[in-house]
Design an enzyme around this catalytic site. Sequence first.
Site, PDB file in Angstrom:
ATOM      1  N   VAL A 114      38.668  31.699  36.557  1.00 30.54           N
ATOM      2  CA  VAL A 114      40.041  32.073  36.802  1.00 30.54           C
ATOM      3  C   VAL A 114      40.388  32.810  37.993  1.00 30.54           C
ATOM      4  O   VAL A 114      39.188  33.406  38.218  1.00 30.54           O
ATOM      5  CB  VAL A 114      40.796  32.513  35.783  1.00 30.54           C
ATOM      6  CG1 VAL A 114      41.130  31.728  34.717  1.00 30.54           C
ATOM      7  CG2 VAL A 114      40.075  33.862  35.156  1.00 30.54           C
ATOM      8  N   SER A 115      41.461  32.804  38.709  1.00 27.38           N
ATOM      9  CA  SER A 115      41.184  33.576  40.111  1.00 27.38           C
ATOM     10  C   SER A 115      41.426  35.136  40.014  1.00 27.38           C
ATOM     11  O   SER A 115      41.053  36.029  40.897  1.00 27.38           O
ATOM     12  CB  SER A 115      42.338  33.056  40.908  1.00 27.38           C
ATOM     13  OG  SER A 115      41.999  31.699  41.231  1.00 27.38           O
ATOM     14  N   THR A 116      42.018  35.487  38.716  1.00 25.34           N
ATOM     15  CA  THR A 116      42.386  37.061  38.414  1.00 25.34           C
ATOM     16  C   THR A 116      41.937  37.236  37.047  1.00 25.34           C
ATOM     17  O   THR A 116      41.739  36.678  36.222  1.00 25.34           O
ATOM     18  CB  THR A 116      43.798  37.294  38.731  1.00 25.34           C
ATOM     19  OG1 THR A 116      44.712  36.670  37.867  1.00 25.34           O
ATOM     20  CG2 THR A 116      44.247  36.884  40.269  1.00 25.34           C
TER      21      THR A 116
END
Length: 197
Positions: free
Chosen positions: A22-24
Site C-alpha cells: 500500500v502507498s501509505t
Amino acid sequence: MDNKLVSSKSHGQGKQLGYVRVSTVEQNTARQLEGIELDKVFTDKCSGKDKDRPQLHYMLDYMREGDTIHVHDISRMARNLKDLKDLIETINGKDCTIIFHKENLKFTGDHSDHMQTLMLHMLGAVYEFERSMILERQREGIAIAKKAGKFKGRQKSVDREKVLKCLKDGLSIRKTAKELGIATSTVQVIKKEVEKA
C-alpha cells in the site's frame, strides 16, 4: 497481515507466499489477498515507483524453489514495465511461480506460453501509460494553480535549531513564528518536544 504465518508446511514442499503493498501507512492491506491461504505475507507500506522496498527484497531472498508468490494485482508489484519484467524474471529464475489474482495471470517461467508473455507486456504497458497520464494531469493542475496564484509548492522544512535559538533569546512563540515564517503551532510542537526531552 504483516509476515503472518497461516500454516506450518515445511519450506521444501513449496510455500504459498503473499506480497502486499500500500502507498501509505493508513491504507488497509487486509483485502488484497483475502480468502487465499498463505504461509507468509510480506507487506510494504510505501510507493511502488521503484523496486527499493524492504519487504519485497526480504521476500525475494526468502523464497525457494517451488514457492508460489500471490499478488493482488500488477500495480502492487511494479509501476513500470521494466521493473515488472525484471521482478517476474527474478522470481521465475528461482523456479518460483507468481500469480496476479485480479488479472488472473500466472507466470511460471515457461517461455512457450506466448499468450501470457503478450498479456504481461500489454498490461505492463497499460499501467505505465496510466501512471504517465496521472503525472501529466498533476503537472497540468499545478501549472493552472500557479497561473491562478494558488499553488504554494511544498512547505519549507523547519530549522529546529533556529526555532530553539529564537526561543532561547527570549522571543515569544508568536514572534519566533513570524521571524522564521512558520506557523505558531510548529513552534509550539518543537517547544513541547524540547520540554519533554
